[in-house]
Design an enzyme around this catalytic site. Structure first.
Site, short mmCIF file in Angstrom:
data_model
loop_
_atom_site.label_atom_id
_atom_site.label_comp_id
_atom_site.label_asym_id
_atom_site.label_seq_id
_atom_site.Cartn_x
_atom_site.Cartn_y
_atom_site.Cartn_z
CD GLU A 78 -7.20 -1.21 1.09
OE1 GLU A 78 -6.84 -0.20 1.69
OE2 GLU A 78 -6.92 -2.36 1.48
CG HIS A 104 -5.28 -1.16 9.69
ND1 HIS A 104 -5.54 -0.09 8.85
CD2 HIS A 104 -4.96 -0.61 10.88
CE1 HIS A 104 -5.40 1.05 9.54
NE2 HIS A 104 -5.06 0.77 10.76
CG ASP A 105 -1.89 -0.62 12.60
OD1 ASP A 105 -2.72 -0.32 13.48
OD2 ASP A 105 -1.31 0.21 11.87
CG HIS A 162 -8.17 3.37 1.59
ND1 HIS A 162 -8.48 2.55 2.64
CD2 HIS A 162 -9.28 4.13 1.38
CE1 HIS A 162 -9.71 2.80 3.03
NE2 HIS A 162 -10.22 3.74 2.29
CB THR A 187 -6.14 4.98 9.86
OG1 THR A 187 -5.79 3.99 8.89
CG2 THR A 187 -6.20 4.34 11.24
CG ASN A 205 -1.87 1.16 1.27
OD1 ASN A 205 -1.46 2.31 1.07
ND2 ASN A 205 -3.13 0.88 1.54
C1 LIG Z 1 -8.14 -0.50 4.86
C2 LIG Z 1 -6.89 -0.33 5.61
O1 LIG Z 1 -6.71 -0.77 6.69
C3 LIG Z 1 -5.82 0.40 4.96
O2 LIG Z 1 -5.71 -0.06 3.68
C4 LIG Z 1 -6.03 1.86 4.80
O3 LIG Z 1 -5.51 2.24 3.58
C5 LIG Z 1 -5.31 2.63 5.81
O4 LIG Z 1 -5.51 3.96 5.43
P1 LIG Z 1 -4.37 5.04 5.74
O5 LIG Z 1 -3.16 4.66 4.94
O6 LIG Z 1 -4.99 6.34 5.34
O7 LIG Z 1 -4.11 4.93 7.22
N1 LIG Z 2 -5.69 -3.04 3.68
C1 LIG Z 2 -4.58 -2.69 4.54
C2 LIG Z 2 -3.63 -1.84 3.78
O1 LIG Z 2 -3.74 -1.68 2.58
C3 LIG Z 2 -2.51 -1.19 4.49
O2 LIG Z 2 -2.79 -0.98 5.84
P1 LIG Z 2 -1.54 -0.41 6.69
O3 LIG Z 2 -0.42 -1.41 6.56
O4 LIG Z 2 -1.15 0.92 6.11
O5 LIG Z 2 -2.06 -0.31 8.10
#
Ligand SMILES: CC(=O)[C@@H](O)[C@H](O)COP(=O)(O)O
Ligand SMILES: NCC(=O)COP(=O)(O)O
Length: 253
Positions: free
Chosen positions: A73, A200-201, A43, A110, A7
């Protein structure tokens, strides 16, 4: 083996902080793909806090040229605004391999929860069909413990387990408190014929234990931690470290 989708939201955060073109999200995505990442995730949000519609269009071209997956996303109910055409319109333009529907609002820092599938199933059904009509695989952001039967009834192909609570438990030294719900939900999803993504995280520290416990995760999408770690070690090294973790967790034949 679990596929890694990087991401690149946080590259855009840094770029937008000065209003120019650098750091370049396309160059960063190319570096991740050169290192072996299986795909790219973004996203975009209506408030354009980081990834913007033009970034999505440019990354769609890059991933298509390399025949790798692009995962977009977003909240399918969020209306168009200030250059953001809406998730369905953006996917109609760019035809990503996968769209991940996330019930985010602009007021959220987020993503921090999945869908209430029992309540939102009827609203999701036509949206899932619309994204399918564009040729997209549809994944739904889901909390551990979510109503998987209602998620399946939406017609989606996968769920994406929201792994924020896993990361939190892992970081506090009590991973065993969070794991059972994730294991159960992943098992239920697979039994219902759904694929299972996770995100996520996730980080180099907490990814391996999760993959080992869940088994058979189709894809992890990782951004915040990976980009942060790459500030110290570089994108190539960091992506390769994540790939090594997914490979180490793969079942031995
Ligand atoms: C859906 C998800 O958990 C993440 O893909 C999201 O993209 C986090 O968004 P931010 O990068 O804006 O924190
Ligand atoms: N869907 C989770 C994502 O794309 C990235 O989440 P993060 O690693 O930035 O918390």
């Amino acid at each position: 083996m679990t596929r890694l989708s990087v991401n690149v939201n946080k590259i855009a955060v840094l770029r937008n902080s000065r209003g120019g073109r650098d750091p370049d999200v396309v160059r960063a995505a190319r570096a991740c793909l050169d290192a072996g990442a299986h795909g790219i995730t973004v996203h975009p949000r209506p408030d354009a806090r980081h990834i913007r519609a033009d970034d999505v269009r440019a990354l769609a071209r890059v991933t298509a040229a390399r025949a790798v997956e692009f995962n977009i996303e977003g909240n399918p109910f969020a209306p168009p605004r200030d250059g953001y055409p809406g998730l369905l319109a953006l996917c109609e333009e760019t035809r990503p391999a996968q769209v991940t529907l996330v019930p985010d609002g602009d007021a959220q820092l987020t993503s921090d929860h999945g869908f209430d599938f029992a309540r939102e199933r009827d609203a999701l059904i036509p949206l899932v069909a619309a994204f399918h009509a564009l040729g997209c695989r549809v994944s739904l952001f889901a909390d551990a413990g979510a109503d998987i039967e209602a998620a399946r009834a939406s017609g989606a192909d996968r769920i994406e387990l929201y792994t924020g609570p896993w990361a939190e438990a892992f970081d506090s030294g009590t991973p065993e408190t969070a794991l059972p719900a994730f294991v159960t939900t992943a098992r239920q999803a697979r039994a219902a014929g759904l694929g299972v993504n996770a995100g996520h995280d996730l980080s180099q520290a907490n990814l391996g234990a999760l993959l080992a416990a869940l088994g058979g995760i189709d894809e992890v999408s990782i951004g915040h931690a990976l980009i942060g770690e790459a500030l110290y070690d570089g994108l190539d090294t960091t992506v390769r470290r994540y790939l090594a973790i997914t490979e180490a967790a793969a079942p031995r034949v």
